[in-house]
Design an enzyme around this catalytic site. Structure first.
Site, PDB file in Angstrom:
ATOM      1  N   GLY A 150     -59.112  43.386  11.299  1.00 56.82           N
ATOM      2  CA  GLY A 150     -59.292  43.107   9.878  1.00 56.82           C
ATOM      3  C   GLY A 150     -60.719  43.016   9.408  1.00 56.82           C
ATOM      4  O   GLY A 150     -60.968  42.641   8.259  1.00 56.82           O
ATOM      5  N   THR A 151     -61.691  43.354  10.260  1.00 57.36           N
ATOM      6  CA  THR A 151     -63.091  43.227   9.856  1.00 57.36           C
ATOM      7  C   THR A 151     -63.642  44.499   9.221  1.00 57.36           C
ATOM      8  O   THR A 151     -64.785  44.500   8.765  1.00 57.36           O
ATOM      9  CB  THR A 151     -63.957  42.842  11.067  1.00 57.36           C
ATOM     10  OG1 THR A 151     -63.682  43.740  12.143  1.00 57.36           O
ATOM     11  CG2 THR A 151     -63.638  41.426  11.511  1.00 57.36           C
ATOM     12  N   GLY A 152     -62.876  45.585   9.198  1.00 50.14           N
ATOM     13  CA  GLY A 152     -63.313  46.775   8.471  1.00 50.14           C
ATOM     14  C   GLY A 152     -63.796  47.915   9.332  1.00 50.14           C
ATOM     15  O   GLY A 152     -64.595  48.738   8.872  1.00 50.14           O
ATOM     16  N   HIS A 196     -54.894  12.075   9.746  1.00 45.63           N
ATOM     17  CA  HIS A 196     -55.859  13.161   9.957  1.00 45.63           C
ATOM     18  C   HIS A 196     -57.010  13.066   8.964  1.00 45.63           C
ATOM     19  O   HIS A 196     -58.191  13.187   9.339  1.00 45.63           O
ATOM     20  CB  HIS A 196     -55.153  14.516   9.782  1.00 45.63           C
ATOM     21  CG  HIS A 196     -54.307  14.923  10.947  1.00 45.63           C
ATOM     22  ND1 HIS A 196     -54.774  14.968  12.226  1.00 45.63           N
ATOM     23  CD2 HIS A 196     -53.005  15.317  11.009  1.00 45.63           C
ATOM     24  CE1 HIS A 196     -53.817  15.377  13.038  1.00 45.63           C
ATOM     25  NE2 HIS A 196     -52.714  15.586  12.319  1.00 45.63           N
ATOM     26  N   ASP A 219     -50.562  19.098  17.596  1.00 46.89           N
ATOM     27  CA  ASP A 219     -51.843  18.399  17.750  1.00 46.89           C
ATOM     28  C   ASP A 219     -52.141  18.135  19.218  1.00 46.89           C
ATOM     29  O   ASP A 219     -53.261  18.353  19.697  1.00 46.89           O
ATOM     30  CB  ASP A 219     -51.812  17.077  16.982  1.00 46.89           C
ATOM     31  CG  ASP A 219     -51.648  17.295  15.495  1.00 46.89           C
ATOM     32  OD1 ASP A 219     -52.061  18.359  15.017  1.00 46.89           O
ATOM     33  OD2 ASP A 219     -51.098  16.407  14.821  1.00 46.89           O
ATOM     34  N   PRO A 236     -63.129  41.944  15.717  1.00 48.05           N
ATOM     35  CA  PRO A 236     -61.760  41.424  15.582  1.00 48.05           C
ATOM     36  C   PRO A 236     -60.958  42.247  14.585  1.00 48.05           C
ATOM     37  O   PRO A 236     -61.508  43.027  13.804  1.00 48.05           O
ATOM     38  CB  PRO A 236     -61.983  39.983  15.064  1.00 48.05           C
ATOM     39  CG  PRO A 236     -63.418  39.688  15.297  1.00 48.05           C
ATOM     40  CD  PRO A 236     -64.131  40.985  15.266  1.00 48.05           C
ATOM     41  N   THR A 275     -61.986  50.516  10.642  1.00 49.55           N
ATOM     42  CA  THR A 275     -61.419  51.773  10.127  1.00 49.55           C
ATOM     43  C   THR A 275     -61.971  52.098   8.745  1.00 49.55           C
ATOM     44  O   THR A 275     -62.170  53.268   8.405  1.00 49.55           O
ATOM     45  CB  THR A 275     -59.884  51.668  10.081  1.00 49.55           C
ATOM     46  OG1 THR A 275     -59.397  51.249  11.358  1.00 49.55           O
ATOM     47  CG2 THR A 275     -59.257  52.997   9.726  1.00 49.55           C
ATOM     48  N   GLU A 278     -50.397  12.926   7.936  1.00 51.86           N
ATOM     49  CA  GLU A 278     -51.496  13.656   7.305  1.00 51.86           C
ATOM     50  C   GLU A 278     -52.597  12.710   6.846  1.00 51.86           C
ATOM     51  O   GLU A 278     -53.785  13.048   6.920  1.00 51.86           O
ATOM     52  CB  GLU A 278     -50.972  14.480   6.122  1.00 51.86           C
ATOM     53  CG  GLU A 278     -49.901  15.502   6.477  1.00 51.86           C
ATOM     54  CD  GLU A 278     -50.357  16.489   7.520  1.00 51.86           C
ATOM     55  OE1 GLU A 278     -51.573  16.767   7.599  1.00 51.86           O
ATOM     56  OE2 GLU A 278     -49.509  16.965   8.289  1.00 51.86           O
TER      57      GLU A 278
END
Length: 690
Positions: A249-251, A472, A544, A247, A253, A469
């Site tokens: 942003g996982t590193g 929830h 929701d 995915p 590069t 809230e």
């Protein structure tokens, strides 16, 4: 025995492998050194030419200013002869055909009596003879001197300057057209790969955490380039390519940068989007040029970032078989494993869309290794936090292990962003060290968005958000097996009016049917609380309901979690590879099955709503207590939520019964006009993103 063999046996045993690879060959090193020297000389010569031109222009301007500032007056020979016969000429300097002289007294100009002059210049038709010179000296008493005539180089240069500039212009234009410049008109086919040099800041494997398996795979490739005989003694061959999947942003590069820092070989980097441009055939030409550079510098590593930009499935798109992107892909396939082999050239690529890549590109022999770089687990997140906090002064109360446990699902980029936000937040209040509270604030910002305390919200909307809230939170607390509630707030964050966040205790990679049903009940808790206490429905539950319906449909159509329809999948996604997203869903079932799917989805969602409503009715005093605490403090963490629920069991909330009576008698209902006015104020976006 030829010269190469003599050189080989003259080397040490430890250096022979490098000689075979071209790493320590003196000739190759001399060639590389000569290339670098030529590049430096070209750069220095360009600077020298620039400064030389600048100096010449300055001299020319100064000479022009000096010429303009002279006060010599030009006289005709007749005018000069008149002044000479009157005895007004004091001295004359003869230089070729020019006479420069001084008058004894300033005289008025014969053409303009308002101007006077003393110095003059006369241009003769021929050189002055000695008889005339003697006459001027004896008869008129003139001081006469002779000077050799100098060549007027500046005059010649100024006359020929337009032609010189025109020739230079055409020379530069031809150089550009032949590709001599960096962006020549015929240099489109040249590769734009960048060769990483040693003077750049190096990233090593010590700067990468949370991807131990990927590091091990890449370290083997580097070891193979450094010591090939260690692996070749048993018949092993060097991998031709490694594909980094994962995915965003996982590193991926970052791992490639670490390979560039660790490998002691040339490293070329290029983006997948750099291959294709507006001209047909440019991409294939750049692929050929890239691998030719790799062969010249073998052994080397080539890194292509965002491979999906050039490696998508063939036969899908808008251009058919003659699509420029497909020509580029075909050339890449040939270069990686075609008729000619590229020994010592290893290709590393990264993508987050492996599903759209061509199958011929993924086969062994091209990309022999597919390295998955997934989101880090608890230990990986702790290691990433240690890497990013190396240069940040931390307070004693900062516990990176607790932060790692409280950030499930975070990628390496998310964790780096969280650390940076914490440092900025601490700097805002002039702290000397970053504290745990700063990290908690940064984590909430990354999870839920930035607080918007300046947003004006009416008391009625605030109360509705608080009960939403609280619904929830209470459903999550009362449902066994649900993820624990981390924090709840009614302060607007991002695009939401309120937010409830839950953090799982353990890392989850697989979800059961019971867990999905518990998630559905929790999603419907906010809507059930609003309907139970306020006897109204608002747009705040829109997100929701959308998420609950999507989850229920996946349970029925994809995961086979419906007892009525059984273990079957319904609907095949149609994805246009060229566009990159699914644009339709193919119905491979009948109308009767579609009706059964709709009924089953409705049943699952309504059962979840019924369970949430039942839980809240049985614990209404806890619901009122949580909502009141939210209205007072605006934010509650897990410990405060537990304390409010425990206290509400001993002492019932008195006003809760009044609210219920109002809802039963109908006195608390709004008029239609008031409801319409309220709906105008309400946001169409969801007010929770749990």
């Amino acid at each position: 025995m030829n010269l190469a063999n003599k050189t080989y046996f003259a080397l040490k045993k430890s250096d022979r492998s490098n000689f075979r690879r071209g790493g320590t060959d003196p000739k190759k090193n001399d060639n590389r050194k000569n290339k670098d020297d030529n590049f430096q000389w070209q750069k220095a010569s360009k600077n020298f030419i620039f400064w030389l031109i600048l100096i010449l222009v300055t001299i020319w301007i100064s000479k022009q200013l000096t010429t303009v500032g002279k006060t010599e007056h030009e006289l005709s020979y007749q005018e000069f002869k008149q002044f000479l016969e009157k005895g007004q000429v004091e001295s004359i300097i003869v230089s070729g055909k020019e006479l420069r002289g001084e008058l004894k007294e300033p005289q008025s100009d014969p053409k303009n009596y308002r101007t006077t002059f003393k110095s003059f210049i006369v241009f003769l038709s021929g050189e002055l003879d000695f008889a005339t010179a003697d006459k001027w000296i004896d008869q008129y008493g003139v001081q006469l001197r002779f000077k050799p005539q100098k060549v007027d180089w500046w005059g010649y240069i100024l006359q020929s300057l337009p032609f010189i500039l025109l020739i230079l212009f055409w020379f530069v234009l031809l150089r550009r057209m032949q590709g001599g410049g960096q962006k020549g008109i015929f240099s489109f086919g040249k590769s734009r790969a960048k060769l990483l040099t040693e003077n750049r800041i190096k990233v090593t494997f010590s700067d990468v955490a949370g991807a131990d398996e990927a590091k091990q795979e890449l370290r083997e490739i580097i070891d193979f380039l450094k010591e090939p005989e260690k692996f070749q003694r048993l018949g092993g061959k060097i991998p031709k390519g490694a594909l980094l999947l994962g995915p965003p942003g996982t590193g991926k590069t970052l791992l490639a940068k670490a390979v560039a820092g660790e490998a002691d070989v040339p490293f070329f980097s290029m983006s997948g989007a750099d291959f294709v441009e507006m001209f047909v055939g440019v991409g294939a030409s750049r692929v050929r040029d890239l691998f030719e550079q790799g062969k010249r510098n073998a052994p080397c590593i080539i890194f292509i970032d965002e491979l999906d930009a050039v490696g998508r499935h063939r036969g899908a798109g808008l251009g058919g078989g003659h699509d420029e992107r497909e020509q580029t892909l075909n050339q890449l396939l040939v270069e990686m494993d075609g008729f000619e082999s590229n020994e010592g050239v290893i290709l590393i690529a990264a993508t987050n869309r492996p599903d759209v890549l061509d199958s011929a590109l993924l086969r062994p022999g091209r990309f022999d290794r597919q390295i998955v770089v997934d989101r880090p687990d608890v230990r990986g997140r702790e290691g990433i936090l240690k890497v990013h906090t190396q240069k940040i002064p931390l307070a004693k109360n900062v516990d990176l292990e607790v932060l790692a446990k409280g950030t499930p699902g975070f990628s390496g980029a998310d964790l780096a962003n969280m650390v940076n936000e914490a440092a900025l937040y601490a700097s805002r209040f002039n702290k000397n060290r970053v504290e745990m509270a700063d990290f908690e604030t940064a984590k909430d910002k990354v999870l839920m968005g930035t607080e918007r305390r300046s947003l004006l919200i009416s008391d009625e909307e605030k109360k509705s958000t608080a009960y939403h809230e609280a619904g929830h939170v209470l459903v999550a607390k009362l449902t066994p097996g649900s993820d624990p509630v981390h924090k709840v707030t009614i302060i607007p964050r991002g695009r939401a009016l309120g937010a409830t966040t839950t953090l799982p205790i353990d890392e989850k990679h697989n979800y059961s049917k019971d867990y999905c049903e518990r998630m559905l009940i929790q999603l419907m808790g906010g809507r059930a609380a609003e309907k139970l206490v306020l006897d109204q429905l608002t747009t705040g539950a829109g997100n929701d309901i959308e998420r609950a319906t999507e989850l229920a449909r996946k349970m029925v159509c994809e995961w086979g979690m419906s007892d009525k329809l059984g273990p079957m999948t319904f609907g095949k996604k149609q994805e246009e590879i060229f566009l990159g997203r699914e644009i339709a869903q193919h119905r491979d079932y009948s109308e009767k099955t579609a009706q059964a799917i709709d009924e089953e989805v409705r049943r699952i969602v309504e059962n979840a709503a019924f369970s949430a409503d039942k839980l809240l009715k049985e614990n209404s005093e806890k619901l009122h207590a949580l909502a009141q605490a939210l209205l007072e403090k605006e934010m509650l963490d897990g410990a405060m939520i537990d304390q409010v629920i425990q206290n509400s069991g001993a002492k019932k909330y008195r006003s809760g019964s009044k609210e219920k009576k109002k809802s039963e008698t109908g006195s608390g209902k709004k008029k239609p006009a008031d409801r319409k006015k309220s709906n105008r104020k309400a946001k169409t976006t969801a007010d929770d993103e749990s």
